[in-house]
Design an enzyme around this catalytic site. Structure first.
Site, PDB file in Angstrom:
ATOM      1  N   PRO A 290     -29.929 -42.642  28.645  1.00  0.00           N
ATOM      2  CA  PRO A 290     -29.151 -42.244  27.461  1.00  0.00           C
ATOM      3  C   PRO A 290     -29.384 -43.091  26.215  1.00  0.00           C
ATOM      4  O   PRO A 290     -28.802 -42.804  25.165  1.00  0.00           O
ATOM      5  CB  PRO A 290     -27.695 -42.375  27.939  1.00  0.00           C
ATOM      6  CG  PRO A 290     -27.747 -43.379  29.026  1.00  0.00           C
ATOM      7  CD  PRO A 290     -29.091 -43.226  29.689  1.00  0.00           C
ATOM      8  N   TYR A 382     -35.808 -41.441  16.289  1.00  0.00           N
ATOM      9  CA  TYR A 382     -34.372 -41.375  16.552  1.00  0.00           C
ATOM     10  C   TYR A 382     -33.763 -40.109  15.945  1.00  0.00           C
ATOM     11  O   TYR A 382     -32.964 -39.432  16.593  1.00  0.00           O
ATOM     12  CB  TYR A 382     -33.691 -42.616  15.965  1.00  0.00           C
ATOM     13  CG  TYR A 382     -32.281 -42.825  16.451  1.00  0.00           C
ATOM     14  CD1 TYR A 382     -32.015 -43.622  17.562  1.00  0.00           C
ATOM     15  CD2 TYR A 382     -31.198 -42.242  15.791  1.00  0.00           C
ATOM     16  CE1 TYR A 382     -30.718 -43.832  18.004  1.00  0.00           C
ATOM     17  CE2 TYR A 382     -29.903 -42.433  16.227  1.00  0.00           C
ATOM     18  CZ  TYR A 382     -29.666 -43.235  17.335  1.00  0.00           C
ATOM     19  OH  TYR A 382     -28.385 -43.422  17.774  1.00  0.00           O
TER      20      TYR A 382
HETATM   21  C1  PHB Z   1     -22.766 -41.178  22.552  1.00  0.00           C
HETATM   22  O1  PHB Z   1     -22.234 -40.898  23.645  1.00  0.00           O
HETATM   23  O2  PHB Z   1     -22.165 -41.013  21.470  1.00  0.00           O
HETATM   24  C2  PHB Z   1     -24.122 -41.764  22.536  1.00  0.00           C
HETATM   25  C3  PHB Z   1     -24.765 -42.075  23.722  1.00  0.00           C
HETATM   26  C4  PHB Z   1     -26.029 -42.648  23.680  1.00  0.00           C
HETATM   27  C5  PHB Z   1     -26.615 -42.917  22.457  1.00  0.00           C
HETATM   28  C6  PHB Z   1     -25.988 -42.579  21.283  1.00  0.00           C
HETATM   29  C7  PHB Z   1     -24.735 -41.997  21.313  1.00  0.00           C
HETATM   30  O3  PHB Z   1     -27.824 -43.504  22.403  1.00  0.00           O
END
Ligand code: PHB
Ligand code: APR
Length: 388
Positions: A290, A382
């Site tokens: 993630p 990104y």
């Molecule tokens: C989020 O859950 O908001 C989230 C998760 C991983 C990321 C960025 C945002 O890299």
């Protein structure tokens, strides 16, 4: 039942595919094994790339996102408490939108209902047949009745634990996989996030991410052991660690914890993403850690390519985009895999790291936060590479 495209799974991939097909005049039936309530409450990352937010608007699903989503023109990188902002506006003139994935799912379901297309929840025993012929079928039970969908194509949008990928005979798919020696402990807290933008924080104690769902709802993550028992993390310990990993760079306000859970981290790709008339999309074909929040964005890119290929098949009687579907998707997927792996490996502490590894990691972070070229490279990836 007869349709043109049988779609297994009502996640972001399946629901977006149905909408894209509808706009092309192609019929579909979506079947989902969970309940409607369940899919609205599944908490996942909430970051939408620039082009993907535009796509949601273009296909008529972006109205609430435009109202409630938070547009971010940068992120912060923390290195042991020292924050460095990467300015996406200056670097690439693009932004990301923070808006929960389950909100996207709700908006897509509402659109599906307005479109009048079939969407069946709580189906059971889904199996696919005859995928090597031009009349593939999906069988399942719904409300106690055995049903069969006869279609031209099957879209396997049923996530990592679905049945589509395992239905492909042994030996056809190659698996590329990496497991990470850590997980993320995530909480949702009724409190303002420590900054109006995200903070990716590298510290000697491990990684932490400070993100949000709204200006009053913080989403906070801590790197932890992958086999960690959540029972070992009472709320007070989570807050203590979150304060420490922010390193005093900002003030973190505590609030009621609405949710707490641990997610394992994995990179996974199967090749090819097609077997006969069965096409895989989204998490059924690939998983990213993630750290760059690429999951839903990749799922949208896959189904964009799939819908274009299906459109060309029906309007031009040409199967060439269907044939190249897998290769087209995989080019983008591997770039996102590489980016997610790279973000993960520069930001986390590894149990087996050597002194050399740590020096290299600090040097990577130093380069990223002191070179405009390095920062622009991160920013470009990104906010999402343009769709080819
Ligand atoms: C989020 O859950 O908001 C989230 C998760 C991983 C990321 C960025 C945002 O890299
Ligand atoms: N039959 C029908 N539906 C199924 C089956 C099955 N046998 N197995 C799983 N499903 C459903 C799941 O319940 C889920 O609703 O398929 C859907 C798959 O949705 P996601 O897991 O959300 O996957 P996808 O649509 O590819 O979206 C990718 O989701 O996992 C996140 O972070 C990931 O953001 C990424 C996004």
């Amino acid at each position: 039942m007869r349709t043109q495209v049988g779609i297994i799974g009502a996640g972001p991939a399946g629901l977006m595919l149905a909408r894209l097909l509808k706009l092309q005049g192609v019929d579909s039936i979506i079947i989902e094994n969970r309940s409607e309530e369940y899919i609205y409450n599944r908490i996942r990352a909430g970051l939408i790339e620039h082009w993907a937010a535009d796509l949601l608007v273009d296909v008529g699903v972006g109205e609430r996102m435009q109202r409630e989503g938070l547009r971010h023109w940068g992120i912060n990188i923390g290195i042991n408490g020292e924050l460095h902002r990467l300015d996406f506006k200056a670097l690439v003139n693009k932004r990301v939108t923070i808006y929960g994935q389950q909100e996207v799912v709700k908006d897509l379901v509402a659109r599906r209902r307005a479109d009048g297309g079939p969407l069946l929840f709580e189906v059971d025993g889904v199996t696919v047949h005859d995928v090597k012929t031009d009349r593939p079928k999906i069988s399942f039970t719904h409300e106690g009745r055995a049903e069969v969908i006869e279609c031209d194509f099957i879209a396997g949008c049923d996530g990592f634990h679905g049945i589509a990928r395992p239905s492909v005979p042994d030996g056809v798919l190659s698996v590329f996989e990496r497991e990470y020696p850590f997980g993320w402990l995530g909480i949702l807290s009724e409190s303002p996030p420590p900054d109006h933008e995200l903070i990716y924080s590298y510290t000697d104690r491990g990684f932490a991410l400070y993100t949000m769902r709204s200006p009053t709802l913080a989403r906070l993550y801590l790197q932890c052991d992958p086999d960690e028992d959540i029972e070992n993390w009472p709320d007070a310990r989570v807050w203590d660690e979150l304060h420490k990993r922010l390193g005093g760079a900002r003030k973190l306000e505590e609030g009621a914890m609405l949710q707490k859970g641990i997610t394992p981290m994995r990179s996974f790709v199967v090749e090819p993403m097609q077997y006969g008339r069965l096409f895989l999309a989204g998490d059924s074909a690939h998983i990213v850690p993630p750290t760059g929040a690429k999951g839903m964005n990749l799922a949208f890119a896959d189904v964009m390519f799939m819908s274009r290929a299906i459109e060309k098949f029906y309007t031009k009687n040409s199967g060439d985009l269907l044939e190249s579907y897998s290769a087209t998707c995989l080019r983008r997927i591997w770039k996102a895999q590489r980016f997610s792996w790279w973000m993960t490996q520069i930001m986390h502490r590894f149990p087996a790291e050597s002194a050399f590894d740590r020096r290299r990691q600090f040097s990577d972070l130093d380069y990223l936060t002191s070179s405009e070229t390095a920062a622009r490279s991160l920013a470009e990836q990104y906010v999402g590479l343009p769709l080819d």
